[in-house]
Design a protein around this motif. Structure first.
Motif, PDB file in Angstrom:
ATOM      1  N   GLY A  46     -25.494  26.389 -46.975  1.00  0.00           N
ATOM      2  CA  GLY A  46     -26.494  25.590 -47.666  1.00  0.00           C
ATOM      3  C   GLY A  46     -25.977  24.932 -48.920  1.00  0.00           C
ATOM      4  O   GLY A  46     -26.480  23.880 -49.337  1.00  0.00           O
ATOM      5  N   THR A  47     -24.962  25.537 -49.542  1.00  0.00           N
ATOM      6  CA  THR A  47     -24.404  25.015 -50.784  1.00  0.00           C
ATOM      7  C   THR A  47     -23.272  24.031 -50.536  1.00  0.00           C
ATOM      8  O   THR A  47     -23.225  22.948 -51.138  1.00  0.00           O
ATOM      9  CB  THR A  47     -23.893  26.171 -51.665  1.00  0.00           C
ATOM     10  OG1 THR A  47     -24.963  27.092 -51.906  1.00  0.00           O
ATOM     11  CG2 THR A  47     -23.359  25.654 -52.993  1.00  0.00           C
ATOM     12  N   GLN A  48     -22.367  24.407 -49.642  1.00  0.00           N
ATOM     13  CA  GLN A  48     -21.146  23.621 -49.461  1.00  0.00           C
ATOM     14  C   GLN A  48     -21.259  22.532 -48.401  1.00  0.00           C
ATOM     15  O   GLN A  48     -20.457  21.592 -48.394  1.00  0.00           O
ATOM     16  CB  GLN A  48     -19.981  24.557 -49.117  1.00  0.00           C
ATOM     17  CG  GLN A  48     -19.657  25.562 -50.210  1.00  0.00           C
ATOM     18  CD  GLN A  48     -18.464  26.440 -49.872  1.00  0.00           C
ATOM     19  OE1 GLN A  48     -17.779  26.229 -48.862  1.00  0.00           O
ATOM     20  NE2 GLN A  48     -18.201  27.440 -50.706  1.00  0.00           N
ATOM     21  N   ASN A  49     -22.227  22.647 -47.505  1.00  0.00           N
ATOM     22  CA  ASN A  49     -22.319  21.665 -46.420  1.00  0.00           C
ATOM     23  C   ASN A  49     -23.736  21.121 -46.285  1.00  0.00           C
ATOM     24  O   ASN A  49     -24.197  20.811 -45.190  1.00  0.00           O
ATOM     25  CB  ASN A  49     -21.866  22.309 -45.094  1.00  0.00           C
ATOM     26  CG  ASN A  49     -21.674  21.298 -43.996  1.00  0.00           C
ATOM     27  OD1 ASN A  49     -21.243  20.161 -44.234  1.00  0.00           O
ATOM     28  ND2 ASN A  49     -22.025  21.668 -42.769  1.00  0.00           N
ATOM     29  N   SER A  50     -24.418  21.005 -47.405  1.00  0.00           N
ATOM     30  CA  SER A  50     -25.810  20.546 -47.382  1.00  0.00           C
ATOM     31  C   SER A  50     -25.928  19.154 -46.758  1.00  0.00           C
ATOM     32  O   SER A  50     -25.141  18.264 -47.043  1.00  0.00           O
ATOM     33  CB  SER A  50     -26.366  20.511 -48.815  1.00  0.00           C
ATOM     34  OG  SER A  50     -27.644  19.903 -48.824  1.00  0.00           O
ATOM     35  N   GLN A  51     -26.935  18.994 -45.910  1.00  0.00           N
ATOM     36  CA  GLN A  51     -27.211  17.704 -45.274  1.00  0.00           C
ATOM     37  C   GLN A  51     -28.428  17.016 -45.892  1.00  0.00           C
ATOM     38  O   GLN A  51     -28.896  15.991 -45.382  1.00  0.00           O
ATOM     39  CB  GLN A  51     -27.452  17.923 -43.778  1.00  0.00           C
ATOM     40  CG  GLN A  51     -26.291  18.553 -43.042  1.00  0.00           C
ATOM     41  CD  GLN A  51     -25.056  17.674 -43.064  1.00  0.00           C
ATOM     42  OE1 GLN A  51     -25.082  16.543 -42.577  1.00  0.00           O
ATOM     43  NE2 GLN A  51     -23.973  18.178 -43.628  1.00  0.00           N
TER      44      GLN A  51
END
Length: 527
Positions: A46-51
């Motif tokens: 959720g932090t590093q690959n948020s869309q």
């Protein structure tokens, strides 16, 4: 502070249980410090690959507002299904009803006399379209003695645009007065505003009509159009709701321009405006809920439901009402599919239609799927703006403190410590889609958010747009929701549906009753 009511019987019966649970919660908090790889991966993804920013751009900028019955609502339904499928998640559009099909077109609103000025204005939802621009004088609804005098005056509106809203004494929000004004000037302004508001309310009442029926009467009398100002008490912001006229346009003009037109009309300058508003009637169209789910591996017939309404009013683009709730649930399910692809219980996301007209999509889902409702583990709903979640109430479920408390212990401190809980709370009877499930006896909860001036600046307004989204807060909410869904899915026990004893209504002396299910409107806007 939120007040929580307990009956005396509840307090006596459950004191020991509450104390025991408190001790258990303390020990659970200690346990929560043990690393859980699923939780860690949820936070990381959720932090590093948020869309979220990409999803927000596609939905708010590309598709735009999602008024029930519009092509944009259907476009959003299909977009969400395609997005879920691109993530390997099963999704579908499920028909729940029909609505008046309508599509907003181009609007041009200009003052042409005594000077030329382009005006900020918005045709109201379902306002009839125009074939060509109309130039006409303005007239203010006068303060008449009674309904008889009003009927005698009505012929005067023929061929004119009629202003039916009061002119505000100030366009500055109260916080601006508090910061810069003297106490005396602020109090003077508030007194004048209160007097004007009361006087205008009386002016409307003396016509024998109301805000819904007055435009219809003016239309029948031959008015060229209806001009309103539904100010939302902030700089440059108006509420944009629906038109009641069938043949002539209804247009909300922003406070700054409305006030100028009002003063010019009042002083006898006879201003003229040019109005051209396009819209299209599309007949009767189907309406849908968008449903996505990851099937449970051990208990597929038990459900963790993530909930957010998909529709919006269309003054802005529905970014915070309820685009941010929509993105929260989409992102939470995307994360779960990646890091927790085989949940024990089925995790289902419901994107409901026509919440704004009475929770219709979620009420239809509850009515159409009793087999799901009876097996709901929990529902989490988010629908009050872009802010991070700071409140979670028990909605009157007696043992909600137990399972919600246990699940929250897995949430990172940076998120959990900001959340105030109140148990058992009172069951919500409306307001948003969780209430549809609460009325059916299913444990459903609102993830309530920080304000961010929601009520004034973005709730149902012409300013509810992408730039108002606080993506860091939405990211926090998506992580929180994913963790709660994971914990609810993994919980070895089924959640309790026991209800607390509701307080006595001090006005009636009778015990408050649990809300009952309300039938949805399945065919709307067609009268």
């Amino acid at each position: 502070m939120k007040l929580t009511f307990y009956s005396p019987g509840f307090a006596v019966k459950h004191t020991a249980k509450l104390l025991f649970t408190g001790a258990m919660l303390c020990s659970s908090i200690g346990y929560a410090q043990i690393k859980d790889p699923i939780v860690d991966n949820i936070v990381k993804e959720g932090t590093q690959n948020s869309q979220l920013e990409k999803l927000g751009h596609e939905l708010f900028d590309g598709i735009g507002p999602r008024l029930v019955g519009t092509p944009q609502m259907l476009q959003a339904n299909n977009w969400a299904v395609a997005k879920y499928k691109s993530w390997g998640i099963d999704a579908r559009n499920e028909k729940w009803g029909e609505w008046r099909g309508w599509e907003r077109g181009i609007s041009h609103i200009d003052m042409v006399s005594p000077r030329v000025k382009s005006l900020e204005g918005t045709q109201l939802a379902w306002s009839p379209g125009m074939k060509k621009a109309v130039i006409a004088e303005l007239v203010i609804l006068p303060d008449l003695a009674d309904s008889i005098a009003f009927k005698q005056w009505l012929p005067a509106v023929k061929g004119k645009f009629v202003m039916i809203s009061m002119s505000q004494p100030t366009g500055r929000p109260d916080y601006n007065w508090t910061e810069f004004g003297t106490k005396e000037s602020f109090e003077k302004m508030k007194a004048a505003r209160t007097a004007q508001t009361d006087a205008w309310r009386s002016r409307i009442a003396k016509t024998g009509l109301n805000n819904r029926t007055l435009p219809v009467a003016l239309e029948k009398a031959g008015a060229a159009g209806i001009i309103t100002n539904n100010w939302s008490a902030g700089f440059g912001v108006d509420k944009i709701f629906s038109a009641y006229t069938k043949k002539i346009p209804t247009v909300d003009i922003a406070l700054e321009d409305y006030g100028a037109l009002y003063r010019l009309t009042e002083s006898g300058d006879k201003p003229k405006i040019s109005v051209f508003t396009q819209s299209k009637e599309n007949g009767v169209v189907p309406t849908f809920n968008t449903i996505a789910e990851i099937k449970g591996s051990e208990k597929p017939d038990e459900y963790v439901i993530l909930s957010a309404h998909f529709d919006s009013w269309d003054g802005g683009t529905g970014a915070t009402d309820n685009g941010t709730g929509t993105l929260t649930m989409m992102e939470a399910l995307r994360i779960l599919k990646k890091v927790y692809p085989n949940p024990k219980r089925t995790i289902l996301v419901g994107h409901w239609g026509s919440e704004e007209q009475g929770l219709n999509g979620s009420r239809a889902f509850v009515e159409d799927h009793p087999e799901i409702v009876k097996n709901i583990q929990v529902v989490f709903n988010q629908d009050n703006g872009t802010g991070r979640v700071v409140n979670l109430a028990g909605q009157g479920f007696l043992n909600a403190y137990d399972y919600l408390g246990r699940w929250l212990t897995k949430v990172p401190d940076s998120i959990r410590t900001q959340i105030q809980t109140s148990f058992p709370g009172s069951p919500g009877g409306g307001g948003s889609d969780f209430a549809s499930f609460v009325a059916a006896g299913a444990p459903a909860f609102s993830l309530s958010s920080l304000n961010w001036s929601y009520g004034t600046y973005t709730w149902h307004t012409n300013r509810d747009t992408y730039d108002k989204v606080v993506f860091d807060d939405v990211r926090s909410n998506a992580i929180l929701t994913a963790i709660l869904a994971y914990m609810a899915s993994e919980d070895p026990t089924k959640t309790s549906r026991d209800k607390s004893v509701l307080p006595t209504n001090p006005k009636t002396g009778e015990q408050t009753k649990w809300p009952e299910p309300v039938k949805p409107t399945r065919r709307g806007g067609l009268d």
